[in-house]
Scaffold this active site. Structure first.
Site: not given
Ligand code: AMP
Ligand code: ZN
Length: 133
Positions: A100, A102
């Site tokens: 993903h 950001h």
């Molecule tokens: P990373 O640390 O780069 O793997 O980012 C994971 C991101 O996913 C974090 O910013 C979380 O807040 C976000 N996240 C986790 N679960 C969900 C969810 N169910 N819906 C939306 N965002 C999520």
């Protein structure tokens, strides 16, 4: 779809999300734990754990999509800037192992931290790293 991958389920609509954009290959959602107002995530629908597993074609399209969504967020939310962040591996802060990107809108006086302390590039490191390419 990968078993028990939450972003596979979200990207493919099995779990509802605040969706900003969707096409055949991607879904863009609002992060549930936003770093700032408008923090969004670009998710490919086809599972890849990280950048290294992502097909080149998808990687290219993801960046074009990031540009488009970032523009709408910046203008619509009157942001002063946008960080595009993409974590690979636990050491790099990855917590969800489905690729993903950001998009983090930034505001002049916000307290978001996407930062590091600059070090120095040694001759030894420089030469070793240059020799990798
Ligand atoms: P990373 O640390 O780069 O793997 O980012 C994971 C991101 O996913 C974090 O910013 C979380 O807040 C976000 N996240 C986790 N679960 C969900 C969810 N169910 N819906 C939306 N965002 C999520
Ligand atoms: Zn997945």
């Amino acid at each position: 779809m990968e078993n028990n991958c939450i972003f596979c389920k979200i990207a493919n609509g099995e779990i509802p999300s605040a969706t900003l954009y969707e096409d055949e290959e991607f879904r863009v959602i609002l992060d549930l734990g936003p770093a700032s107002r408008g923090h969004a995530l670009i998710l490919p629908k086809k599972h890849a754990s990280d950048l290294f597993e992502l097909p080149d074609e998808t990687a290219g399209k993801a960046m074009v999509l990031a540009k488009k969504i970032a523009g709408t967020l910046k203008e619509g939310l009157k942001a002063d800037g946008i960080n595009v962040v993409q974590n690979n591996g636990t050491a790099a802060g990855q917590t969800v192992f489905h690729f993903h990107m950001h998009l983090i809108p930034r505001y002049q006086k916000d307290t978001v931290q996407v930062t590091w302390t600059p070090g120095t590039l040694s001759e030894e490191d420089k030469n070793e790293i240059l020799s990798l390419f």
